[in-house]
Write a protein that holds these residues in place. Sequence first.
Motif, PDB file in Angstrom:
ATOM      1  N   ALA A 174       0.690  -1.173   0.247  1.00  0.00           N
ATOM      2  CA  ALA A 174      -0.134  -0.463  -0.278  1.00  0.00           C
ATOM      3  C   ALA A 174       0.652   1.075  -0.153  1.00  0.00           C
ATOM      4  O   ALA A 174       0.735   2.323  -0.604  1.00  0.00           O
ATOM      5  N   LEU A 175       1.787   1.020   1.034  1.00  0.00           N
ATOM      6  CA  LEU A 175       3.068   2.054   0.289  1.00  0.00           C
ATOM      7  C   LEU A 175       3.782   2.426  -0.253  1.00  0.00           C
ATOM      8  O   LEU A 175       3.792   3.346  -1.783  1.00  0.00           O
ATOM      9  N   ARG A 176       3.668   1.235  -1.461  1.00  0.00           N
ATOM     10  CA  ARG A 176       4.337   1.769  -2.173  1.00  0.00           C
ATOM     11  C   ARG A 176       3.452   2.272  -3.641  1.00  0.00           C
ATOM     12  O   ARG A 176       3.548   2.666  -4.793  1.00  0.00           O
ATOM     13  N   ARG A 177       1.901   2.005  -3.125  1.00  0.00           N
ATOM     14  CA  ARG A 177       0.935   2.537  -4.925  1.00  0.00           C
ATOM     15  C   ARG A 177       0.701   4.282  -4.176  1.00  0.00           C
ATOM     16  O   ARG A 177      -0.273   4.647  -5.179  1.00  0.00           O
ATOM     17  N   ALA A 178       1.046   4.650  -2.733  1.00  0.00           N
ATOM     18  CA  ALA A 178       0.721   6.010  -2.072  1.00  0.00           C
ATOM     19  C   ALA A 178       1.455   6.609  -2.922  1.00  0.00           C
ATOM     20  O   ALA A 178       2.310   6.749  -3.672  1.00  0.00           O
ATOM     21  N   GLN A 179       0.645   7.901  -3.327  1.00  0.00           N
ATOM     22  CA  GLN A 179       0.425   9.017  -4.123  1.00  0.00           C
ATOM     23  C   GLN A 179       0.158  10.271  -4.062  1.00  0.00           C
ATOM     24  O   GLN A 179       1.147  11.088  -4.103  1.00  0.00           O
ATOM     25  N   ASP A 180      -1.016  10.458  -3.266  1.00  0.00           N
ATOM     26  CA  ASP A 180      -1.522  11.428  -2.913  1.00  0.00           C
ATOM     27  C   ASP A 180      -1.071  11.673  -1.224  1.00  0.00           C
ATOM     28  O   ASP A 180      -0.919  10.859  -0.844  1.00  0.00           O
ATOM     29  N   SER A 214      -3.625  11.995   0.773  1.00  0.00           N
ATOM     30  CA  SER A 214      -4.529  11.132   1.212  1.00  0.00           C
ATOM     31  C   SER A 214      -4.618   9.072   1.328  1.00  0.00           C
ATOM     32  O   SER A 214      -4.358   8.559   2.746  1.00  0.00           O
ATOM     33  N   SER A 215      -4.249   8.665   0.719  1.00  0.00           N
ATOM     34  CA  SER A 215      -2.639   7.342   0.697  1.00  0.00           C
ATOM     35  C   SER A 215      -2.534   7.329   1.189  1.00  0.00           C
ATOM     36  O   SER A 215      -2.232   6.266   1.861  1.00  0.00           O
ATOM     37  N   THR A 216      -1.904   8.417   1.021  1.00  0.00           N
ATOM     38  CA  THR A 216      -0.047   8.289   1.764  1.00  0.00           C
ATOM     39  C   THR A 216      -0.244   8.052   3.129  1.00  0.00           C
ATOM     40  O   THR A 216      -0.198   7.063   4.272  1.00  0.00           O
ATOM     41  N   SER A 217      -1.289   9.152   4.106  1.00  0.00           N
ATOM     42  CA  SER A 217      -1.903   8.879   5.034  1.00  0.00           C
ATOM     43  C   SER A 217      -1.858   7.473   5.310  1.00  0.00           C
ATOM     44  O   SER A 217      -1.860   7.109   6.369  1.00  0.00           O
ATOM     45  N   LEU A 239       8.344   8.700   0.440  1.00  0.00           N
ATOM     46  CA  LEU A 239       6.839   9.130   1.144  1.00  0.00           C
ATOM     47  C   LEU A 239       7.696  10.588   1.923  1.00  0.00           C
ATOM     48  O   LEU A 239       6.506  11.807   2.577  1.00  0.00           O
ATOM     49  N   GLY A 240       8.593  10.185   2.692  1.00  0.00           N
ATOM     50  CA  GLY A 240       8.940  11.631   3.753  1.00  0.00           C
ATOM     51  C   GLY A 240       8.409  11.322   4.668  1.00  0.00           C
ATOM     52  O   GLY A 240       7.760  12.258   5.783  1.00  0.00           O
ATOM     53  N   LEU A 241       7.772  10.239   5.167  1.00  0.00           N
ATOM     54  CA  LEU A 241       7.446   9.594   6.535  1.00  0.00           C
ATOM     55  C   LEU A 241       8.489   8.979   7.553  1.00  0.00           C
ATOM     56  O   LEU A 241       8.440   8.065   7.743  1.00  0.00           O
ATOM     57  N   GLN A 242       8.595  10.246   8.531  1.00  0.00           N
ATOM     58  CA  GLN A 242       8.988  10.620   9.427  1.00  0.00           C
ATOM     59  C   GLN A 242       8.840   9.583  10.621  1.00  0.00           C
ATOM     60  O   GLN A 242       9.476   8.915  11.544  1.00  0.00           O
ATOM     61  N   ASP A 243       7.560   9.747  11.180  1.00  0.00           N
ATOM     62  CA  ASP A 243       7.393   8.748  12.121  1.00  0.00           C
ATOM     63  C   ASP A 243       6.694   7.555  11.525  1.00  0.00           C
ATOM     64  O   ASP A 243       7.552   6.684  13.180  1.00  0.00           O
ATOM     65  N   ALA A 244       6.857   7.340  10.857  1.00  0.00           N
ATOM     66  CA  ALA A 244       6.728   5.624  10.502  1.00  0.00           C
ATOM     67  C   ALA A 244       8.166   5.658  10.416  1.00  0.00           C
ATOM     68  O   ALA A 244       8.158   3.651  10.437  1.00  0.00           O
ATOM     69  N   MET A 245       8.547   5.710  10.130  1.00  0.00           N
ATOM     70  CA  MET A 245      10.046   5.388   9.841  1.00  0.00           C
ATOM     71  C   MET A 245      11.178   4.403  11.366  1.00  0.00           C
ATOM     72  O   MET A 245      12.057   4.327  11.342  1.00  0.00           O
ATOM     73  N   MET A 246      10.419   5.993  11.804  1.00  0.00           N
ATOM     74  CA  MET A 246      11.145   5.575  13.595  1.00  0.00           C
ATOM     75  C   MET A 246      10.304   4.134  14.186  1.00  0.00           C
ATOM     76  O   MET A 246      11.096   3.563  14.534  1.00  0.00           O
TER      77      MET A 246
END
Length: 630
Positions: free
Chosen positions: A25-31, A33-36, A71-78
């Motif tokens: 799902a992360l791989r398909r996320a583009q916008d 809304s889908s990223t969150s 995607l620049g998702l710092q919290d998820a990377m932590m």
Amino acid sequence: QQQQQQQPHQQQHQQQSGLRAPVLALRRAQDASSTSAAASRFRVALLAAEASDERVDGALLGMAAAQLARLGLQDAMMSLCAFAWCRLPQCGGREVAELASAAAKLGCDDPQFFCCVAAYCCESPYAFRCLRDVSLVATALWHRSRELPQMDGASAFRGLALAAAAHLGAGGKTSIRDIAEFLHSFANVMHLAPLSGGPCLCNEPVSAHVLTLAAAAVAPQLHFASTQDIAKLIGSVAAAWALLPQLHATVLQPMASELAQAMRFRAGDFNVQDLSLTASALTKINILEDAAADVLCEQITQKINRFTDKDISLLLWACSRPGWAAERCTEAALAELQERDLTQWQVQDLCMTSQALAKLGQAARPQLCLAAGEVFSRQLRGFVRGDKAVLLWSLAKAKVMHIGLCRLLVRSLAAEDISLLARDVVSAALWALSVVWPCLPPTPDAGPARLLQCLCATEPWQGAPDFEVANAAWALAQLPPALVVGYWPSLTAAAAGVSLPGASVHELCNLLNGLAGACQAEVSVAGQLAAKVAAALLWRLSNKSSEELSLHDRRALTATLEHASSCSCGQSTELLALRAFILGSETCCSPPPQQQPWPSHQEPQKQEQPQQPEQQQQPQQQPQQQQQQQ
């Protein structure tokens, strides 16, 4: 056959993993809304995997890290770092490289994760299957090595060097970008030593070996290098220059010459950051030919108005060292600094700029006054103890007597733990304090005296180079005798180890000036040592050596010998002969006291109380002048 048997099991394992669907799902996320939504789903799946202690395939973790970085998702990377640190031994080199690179790119500050990455590099260096993976991990660990003292960076980079040497020596095709990124990170950590003890990384045989292999691999690919690659490679050579002198003639100098020629023909494509980094790096080795120096300085002059504050500070640092940059770029750099708004500058850039301006001398004094005013307006907010010591040294060297800032620096340093500073920084602070001491007004908290005791208690002259021992001796002689009387025996013992034949005339003068103070303190061996220094100085001056006695040294020695004549050590044959020689060789008049330049940290001189710049302190006026102005 084993791989064919394992593939169905791995595929079945990935299909059963609860992380597989969220990662896709992360791989398909583009916008947005889908990223969150994908990020929330991924964090929930991580918690579920942790709760069930699920064995997750390393490739899935690497894919997740790559998508989170995209995607620049710092919290998820932590969250992923917290999940993956104990599972790194189950991962391959590619997955560890992707995890470390993504964590560094997103600014994750999980010390446990990076310490485990460092341990992986040390224990499994040959798990990295290509140089690209090695360069990714090296870049990530280099940025964290300065912030995580508990991470064993030396051991980790030793393992990475072994892996890089294996790939470079295999004869396969390697990208010059990967070589540049690895060398840039590796060369900047070669000064580190393992936490368990042992030699520094630069003293390990693998360091010289991997640099030799990298230089051989760079040469045939240099025409494919980008300007950023060239800048990083030049920085790597400059960082290794001081640590590996045995490679100067065979590896580093030929490589630097080739890179300088590549820079010469590509200088127009360099951006401002690469220009400043290249200038500061080439200044360290100072082997740039005139044609290449002219091209580089021309580009710097044309683009200097686009330099960032950091770039300006790097350029000024390069100009403060003798060489091509000082001759060609100083005027443009000072003019550009005069137009900058210092209120927006970072603390590190302000400190580096102040230190460079102090070394540039009288021409940079107006800009240093502006920097001092900006530091004072901030009331030292954000400045650490090392920054304060450097600023005090800068003000003393350039005779910028901002009384308010000097008093603030002294008080603040007196409240710090001086023992945490490096020895050479303490030595510089002691010299600076002795220079500004006459200008410090009495304070109720006795800050100057307290700072002096803290600095002397560390005994920075122990294990110091000869010129620092001479500077320390000169500094103590300028301070109140009652405050330094207890430190003369230790300093005299250090002065006894100075190589008198190898010392310069100026260092001998400083040492003799200081030993005269030790004689006043009735140190037993000070008189004998002063006689030896006087004999060495007299022999050097009477034999018409290339070194001449400056006017300041002459004046200081005359005053010292005159003052020492009243005590027993001043009656020695050597001191009397030196005094007669100096008095007999005076052929010119001394300049007025107000025209005497102040000493530098490496060349301290005994001077009168310095005048204060008009923009920092109002000069005292006579009552009649004050009445006329009123």
